[in-house]
Design a protein around this motif. Structure first.
Motif, PDB file in Angstrom:
ATOM      1  N   GLU A 190     -53.105   8.453   9.480  1.00  0.00           N
ATOM      2  CA  GLU A 190     -53.378   7.038   9.752  1.00  0.00           C
ATOM      3  C   GLU A 190     -52.877   6.160   8.606  1.00  0.00           C
ATOM      4  N   ARG A 238     -41.772  -1.598   7.544  1.00  0.00           N
ATOM      5  CA  ARG A 238     -40.959  -2.085   8.665  1.00  0.00           C
ATOM      6  C   ARG A 238     -40.887  -3.614   8.659  1.00  0.00           C
ATOM      7  N   ALA A 239     -41.989  -4.258   8.315  1.00  0.00           N
ATOM      8  CA  ALA A 239     -41.999  -5.723   8.277  1.00  0.00           C
ATOM      9  C   ALA A 239     -41.053  -6.252   7.213  1.00  0.00           C
ATOM     10  N   VAL A 295     -49.026   5.921   8.730  1.00  0.00           N
ATOM     11  CA  VAL A 295     -48.549   5.008   9.773  1.00  0.00           C
ATOM     12  C   VAL A 295     -48.677   3.559   9.303  1.00  0.00           C
ATOM     13  N   ARG A 296     -49.771   3.236   8.673  1.00  0.00           N
ATOM     14  CA  ARG A 296     -49.960   1.872   8.176  1.00  0.00           C
ATOM     15  C   ARG A 296     -48.906   1.514   7.119  1.00  0.00           C
ATOM     16  N   SER A 297     -48.594   2.448   6.239  1.00  0.00           N
ATOM     17  CA  SER A 297     -47.611   2.168   5.188  1.00  0.00           C
ATOM     18  C   SER A 297     -46.226   1.949   5.796  1.00  0.00           C
ATOM     19  N   LEU A 298     -45.885   2.710   6.859  1.00  0.00           N
ATOM     20  CA  LEU A 298     -44.595   2.515   7.520  1.00  0.00           C
ATOM     21  C   LEU A 298     -44.536   1.156   8.216  1.00  0.00           C
ATOM     22  N   GLU A 299     -45.650   0.720   8.779  1.00  0.00           N
ATOM     23  CA  GLU A 299     -45.680  -0.595   9.421  1.00  0.00           C
ATOM     24  C   GLU A 299     -45.430  -1.704   8.399  1.00  0.00           C
ATOM     25  N   ARG A 300     -46.005  -1.577   7.218  1.00  0.00           N
ATOM     26  CA  ARG A 300     -45.774  -2.581   6.177  1.00  0.00           C
ATOM     27  C   ARG A 300     -44.304  -2.589   5.744  1.00  0.00           C
ATOM     28  N   ASP A 323     -39.329   5.441   3.841  1.00  0.00           N
ATOM     29  CA  ASP A 323     -40.270   5.419   2.720  1.00  0.00           C
ATOM     30  C   ASP A 323     -39.823   6.414   1.657  1.00  0.00           C
ATOM     31  N   ALA A 355     -38.681   3.842   8.778  1.00  0.00           N
ATOM     32  CA  ALA A 355     -39.400   2.622   9.152  1.00  0.00           C
ATOM     33  C   ALA A 355     -38.580   1.794  10.137  1.00  0.00           C
TER      34      ALA A 355
END
Length: 425
Positions: free
Chosen positions: A215, A225-226, A218-223, A243, A249
């Protein structure tokens, strides 16, 4: 005999039987019952490595500053609340303690019942202590780290006699991103507190910890990606943002892949990467921007592949090709698969590999899924139908000096056969 069920019904009698089993095995005599395979295999490793079964050995404790440094650097710190919530409330009532050790077997955290903590001091199970199997014998921290699966050790299943009044159940915690071992969580206590469900309980909490790590990833990849989206929008050609461990990402100008095989400890600059060829690597936020050259690298060619299985839990593969070289750290399963292909250069079908790994040719779904992951970083160097290293590649296999140390976590019939029979004392 199911020793855990037996011990739950009559712990005193079970401890006496195990004491007789251990004594017979170490003296070369006839044991009243056979030890469980995971314990017998561990004892064999202890005999080969020279651990003294009659006297415990305690390496020096790490300084407090080093323990704190390891705690801060360890991925275990991120899941410590999960472990505490899942284990400590029950452990304290059941007169157990929770022990959390890193991948090197060093105890980082130790919490739970105060009287049991004091008893653990007598075994040298303290923060900073070294509880690798090859140092203190068969135990609930070191043995799961070697076997990569949950293990319960009851009474005289411990190789060192002074630990025979103790019971422990430990489960490995692996990094869901790459399968690397990051530590072991163990629940321990006096032998009369043993329960057959303890191992399943500890393993379930370890899996919850791994889910928490997934979990967070996944959150770190979302950041990332932005951050990557506006950068990739301005770039022509093929590029990918990953990453620090190579997980994707965002991409542009190329098919999406879950992961790019970045060498560990990568730095900015020109690189040659599998499946991408010549690239330029640039730092971007908490990851890398990888720009691929216009033309992809050629096919396999005269490559040299070195599969290094000499050090337990540190298996790796190095590919040396005309365009460059790279090293990839291997998970236990991938180390097994690549070893099987290295010793069978003509190749194996999915059913053949399933038989080699599990003794069951029907388990092809698992094999195909794992080989798909292997091909993500080996690319053209690995062919299929059947699975095999490409014909022009030179494959070098580096093995442990003692054949019995070959992939100790593996239960593959082929690997077990190449280890040879276990030595006797």
């Amino acid at each position: 005999m199911d020793m855990t069920q037996f011990a739950a019904a009559d712990a005193t009698r079970a401890a006496r039987v195990l004491r007789e089993v251990r004594s017979a095995r170490l003296s070369g005599g006839q044991a009243p019952v056979a030890p469980r395979p995971v314990i017998e295999q561990s004892w064999a490793r202890m005999l080969r490595s020279g651990v003294d079964p009659d006297h415990d050995f305690r390496s020096g404790l790490l300084p407090r500053e080093e323990v704190e440094r390891r705690r801060e650097a360890s991925g275990l710190r991120q899941v410590l609340p999960v472990l505490r919530e899942g284990l400590l409330s029950v452990a304290d009532v059941a007169h157990h303690i929770m022990v959390v050790a890193d991948a090197e077997g060093r105890v980082l955290w130790r919490e739970g019942s105060s009287p049991v903590l004091r008893k653990a001091d007598g075994f040298g199970c303290e923060p900073g202590a070294d509880w690798r199997e090859e140092v203190v014998g068969t135990n609930g921290v070191g043995t799961p780290a070697v076997t990569r699966r949950p293990v319960q050790v009851f009474a005289s299943e411990h190789f060192v006699q002074s630990h025979a009044t103790w019971t422990c159940a430990g489960a490995p915690i692996t990094d869901p991103r790459d399968g690397r071992l990051i530590g072991v969580v163990d629940v321990s206590g006096p032998l009369e507190t043993m329960h057959p469900a303890t191992l399943a309980w500890v393993d379930s909490v370890a899996k919850l910890a791994e889910a928490r790590l997934r979990e967070l990833h996944v959150r770190s990849l979302e950041r990332l990606r932005a951050v990557a989206a506006p950068v990739l929008a301005r770039i022509g050609g093929r590029a990918v943002v990953v990453d620090r461990d190579g997980w994707t990402a965002a991409v542009t100008g190329m098919p999406y892949t879950n992961r790019v095989a970045l060498p560990r400890g990568s730095a900015a600059g020109p690189r040659w990467l599998p499946t991408l060829g010549a690239c330029t690597v640039e730092p971007l936020a908490d990851g890398w921007l990888v720009r691929a050259a216009p033309e992809e690298a050629g096919p396999c060619g005269a490559a040299r592949i070195v599969l290094d299985l000499r050090q337990p839990r540190r298996w790796s593969m190095e590919v040396r090709a005309g365009a460059g070289s790279w090293v990839h750290e291997l998970s236990p399963r991938h180390a097994e698969l690549l070893y099987l292909l290295a010793v069978q250069r003509t190749g194996r079908s999915a059913a053949g590999l399933a038989a080699d790994l599990f003794g069951d040719p029907g388990r092809t779904v698992t094999v195909r899924a794992e080989m798909s992951r292997v091909r993500r970083y080996l690319g053209a160097f690995l062919e299929h139908r059947p699975y095999r290293f490409c014909e022009d590649a030179e494959v070098e296999l580096l093995l442990p000096e003692d054949p019995h140390d070959l992939l100790p976590q593996s239960t593959s019939p082929v690997v077990a056969g190449r280890r040879g029979p276990s030595p006797t004392r």
